[in-house]
Scaffold this active site. Structure first.
Site, mmCIF file in Angstrom:
data_model
loop_
_atom_site.group_PDB
_atom_site.id
_atom_site.type_symbol
_atom_site.label_atom_id
_atom_site.label_comp_id
_atom_site.label_asym_id
_atom_site.label_seq_id
_atom_site.Cartn_x
_atom_site.Cartn_y
_atom_site.Cartn_z
ATOM 1 N N LYS A 96 -14.135 8.236 -1.717
ATOM 2 C CA LYS A 96 -13.662 8.042 -0.338
ATOM 3 C C LYS A 96 -12.497 8.985 -0.043
ATOM 4 O O LYS A 96 -11.654 9.223 -0.898
ATOM 5 C CB LYS A 96 -13.191 6.581 -0.186
ATOM 6 C CG LYS A 96 -12.539 6.255 1.137
ATOM 7 C CD LYS A 96 -11.983 4.830 1.169
ATOM 8 C CE LYS A 96 -10.503 4.775 0.843
ATOM 9 N NZ LYS A 96 -9.907 3.436 0.989
ATOM 10 N N ASP A 117 -8.881 -4.453 5.506
ATOM 11 C CA ASP A 117 -7.961 -4.450 6.641
ATOM 12 C C ASP A 117 -8.755 -4.134 7.916
ATOM 13 O O ASP A 117 -9.320 -5.027 8.538
ATOM 14 C CB ASP A 117 -6.857 -3.419 6.357
ATOM 15 C CG ASP A 117 -5.763 -3.433 7.404
ATOM 16 O OD1 ASP A 117 -5.871 -4.192 8.375
ATOM 17 O OD2 ASP A 117 -4.780 -2.679 7.260
ATOM 18 N N ARG A 152 0.811 -1.221 0.000
ATOM 19 C CA ARG A 152 0.000 0.000 0.000
ATOM 20 C C ARG A 152 0.840 1.266 0.000
ATOM 21 O O ARG A 152 0.382 2.305 -0.431
ATOM 22 C CB ARG A 152 -0.986 -0.014 1.181
ATOM 23 C CG ARG A 152 -2.174 -0.920 0.896
ATOM 24 C CD ARG A 152 -3.067 -1.061 2.079
ATOM 25 N NE ARG A 152 -2.507 -1.948 3.091
ATOM 26 C CZ ARG A 152 -3.115 -2.277 4.220
ATOM 27 N NH1 ARG A 152 -4.294 -1.774 4.492
ATOM 28 N NH2 ARG A 152 -2.558 -3.113 5.083
ATOM 29 N N HIS A 200 -1.751 -4.687 -5.028
ATOM 30 C CA HIS A 200 -2.489 -3.476 -4.704
ATOM 31 C C HIS A 200 -2.454 -2.483 -5.880
ATOM 32 O O HIS A 200 -3.462 -1.859 -6.206
ATOM 33 C CB HIS A 200 -1.919 -2.841 -3.439
ATOM 34 C CG HIS A 200 -2.588 -1.560 -3.079
ATOM 35 N ND1 HIS A 200 -3.926 -1.497 -2.770
ATOM 36 C CD2 HIS A 200 -2.120 -0.287 -3.016
ATOM 37 C CE1 HIS A 200 -4.251 -0.242 -2.514
ATOM 38 N NE2 HIS A 200 -3.179 0.510 -2.660
ATOM 39 N N ASP A 229 -12.944 -4.996 -3.849
ATOM 40 C CA ASP A 229 -11.703 -4.340 -3.427
ATOM 41 C C ASP A 229 -10.582 -5.378 -3.363
ATOM 42 O O ASP A 229 -10.836 -6.589 -3.414
ATOM 43 C CB ASP A 229 -11.911 -3.700 -2.039
ATOM 44 C CG ASP A 229 -11.002 -2.484 -1.827
ATOM 45 O OD1 ASP A 229 -10.110 -2.248 -2.667
ATOM 46 O OD2 ASP A 229 -11.178 -1.769 -0.821
ATOM 47 N N ARG A 231 -9.356 9.811 2.925
ATOM 48 C CA ARG A 231 -8.670 9.272 4.105
ATOM 49 C C ARG A 231 -8.161 10.442 4.927
ATOM 50 O O ARG A 231 -7.109 11.002 4.624
ATOM 51 C CB ARG A 231 -7.483 8.394 3.677
ATOM 52 C CG ARG A 231 -7.863 6.975 3.358
ATOM 53 C CD ARG A 231 -6.802 5.996 3.843
ATOM 54 N NE ARG A 231 -7.104 4.625 3.415
ATOM 55 C CZ ARG A 231 -7.855 3.795 4.104
ATOM 56 N NH1 ARG A 231 -8.406 4.182 5.233
ATOM 57 N NH2 ARG A 231 -8.057 2.571 3.655
HETATM 58 C C1 R5P Z 1 -6.905 1.004 -0.337
HETATM 59 O O1 R5P Z 1 -6.488 1.644 -1.289
HETATM 60 C C2 R5P Z 1 -7.189 -0.466 -0.416
HETATM 61 O O2 R5P Z 1 -7.578 -0.841 -1.702
HETATM 62 C C3 R5P Z 1 -8.251 -0.864 0.595
HETATM 63 O O3 R5P Z 1 -9.449 -0.187 0.286
HETATM 64 C C4 R5P Z 1 -7.837 -0.532 2.007
HETATM 65 O O4 R5P Z 1 -6.556 -1.012 2.275
HETATM 66 C C5 R5P Z 1 -8.814 -1.109 3.012
HETATM 67 O O5 R5P Z 1 -8.424 -0.747 4.294
HETATM 68 P P1 R5P Z 1 -9.465 -0.669 5.487
HETATM 69 O O6 R5P Z 1 -10.231 -1.942 5.504
HETATM 70 O O7 R5P Z 1 -8.579 -0.499 6.713
HETATM 71 O O8 R5P Z 1 -10.325 0.537 5.270
#
Ligand code: R5P
Length: 310
Positions: free
Chosen positions: A190, A220, A93, A127, A216, A192
């Site tokens: 989305k 995580d 990531r 990823h 996806d 962050r």
């Molecule tokens: C982000 O770019 C990835 O594709 C996933 O969406 C992300 O790693 C998911 O993380 P979490 O479940 O902690 O939101």
């Protein structure tokens, strides 16, 4: 050709070895009293093409180190060539500097794997596809899309479906699945605000009365998927089914999913979650072992891997 397994996902390695009708190399991976890892390979592998299977999943640092030490042991045991089969490629990531003064860990890990002595890498749903270019050795990036598409066609046939990307970065992945299923696409906008935290700003596309297929690469903390699913329901979606390649499922992710509006979460077994999700009704695991086994077979026979996805 011989298969060696690390400790991260022995169940998957056993399934791959069954698919290939090839026994796993007899080895011991142990720890010194202080935690340092050592491996003993208990059979001759001189001149063999070896596929070492190890996911860089939690505990990521231990599993990465184990992979590197295994590759080093194989090199020093005169293997003809070494393929690092990494079903879940952790540390992917951080593939660019999003803010100043940070690491690009995906590049660092690529350097470590190459420097340890790998001649080739096989992985699943990287990823970001461009991580292949961080290596100067061949990388085969396999896709779980056909496995997901088969499951959707079998289980959700006749529903008014739309594919949904949970963020702009996931658009290509969702579009690829949508194309196979011949359905439209919506995108979740989305943001962050901080690492590990996510907020849904908007939904691009009409999801009213639709069965949403959220897709996806990684789940995580579960924040991205659960927030997206809740927002889709708020916007009038009929139900939300989620397909994710790598079930990282840290912290309270499973609890969040249990309590969420998600009808079903489908993941693959690139990460071994069988203990964690034993009693969870709305999580299903599809095995990637056949696809990985077939890719290994084709690499071994020097036939096309990309034909698997035609
Ligand atoms: C982000 O770019 C990835 O594709 C996933 O969406 C992300 O790693 C998911 O993380 P979490 O479940 O902690 O939101």
């Amino acid at each position: 050709m011989k298969l060696l397994t690390g400790n991260s996902n022995k169940n998957l390695s056993i399934k791959i070895s069954k698919y290939l009708k090839s026994k796993l190399v007899n080895s011991n991976i142990k720890n010194f009293a202080d935690g340092e890892i050592y491996i003993e390979i208990n059979e001759n592998i001189r001149g063999n093409s070896i596929f070492i299977i190890q996911s860089i999943s939690s505990p990521a640092n231990d599993n990465l180190m184990e992979l590197l030490i295994c590759i080093d042991a194989l090199k020093r045991s005169s293997a003809k060539n070494i393929t690092a089969v990494i079903p879940y490629f952790g540390y992917a990531r951080q593939d660019r500097k999003v803010v100043p003064r940070t690491s690009i860990s995906a590049k660092l890990v690529s350097n470590l794997i190459t420097k340890a002595g790998a001649d080739r890498v096989v992985t699943v749903d990287l990823h970001a596809g461009q991580i292949q270019g961080f290596f100067d050795i061949p990388v085969d990036n396999l896709f779980s899309t056909p496995i997901f598409a088969r499951h959707i066609k079998k289980n959700l046939k006749g529903k008014n479906m739309i594919c949904v990307a949970p963020d702009v970065g996931g658009t290509q992945r969702a579009r690829a699945l949508g194309k196979i299923l011949d359905i439209g696409l919506a995108i979740v906008d989305k943001r962050r605000p901080a690492p590990g935290k996510s907020r849904v700003m908007n939904i691009i596309g009409n999801v009213k009365n639709k069965t949403c297929i959220l897709v996806d690469d990684i789940i995580d903390s579960g924040g991205t998927i659960v927030n997206a699913a809740n927002e889709l329901i708020t916007k009038g979606a009929k139900e939300v089914h989620v397909y994710v390649s790598h079930g990282v499922l840290s912290g309270s992710a499973i609890d969040k999913i249990k309590k969420s509006k998600i009808k079903k979460l489908v993941i693959t077994d690139t990460i071994d979650n069988h203990e964690k999700i034993k009693k969870v009704r709305n999580i299903e695991v599809l095995s990637i072992s056949g696809l990985m086994g077939e890719a290994i077979k084709r690499i071994s026979n020097s036939t096309s891997v990309s034909d698997l996805f035609k």
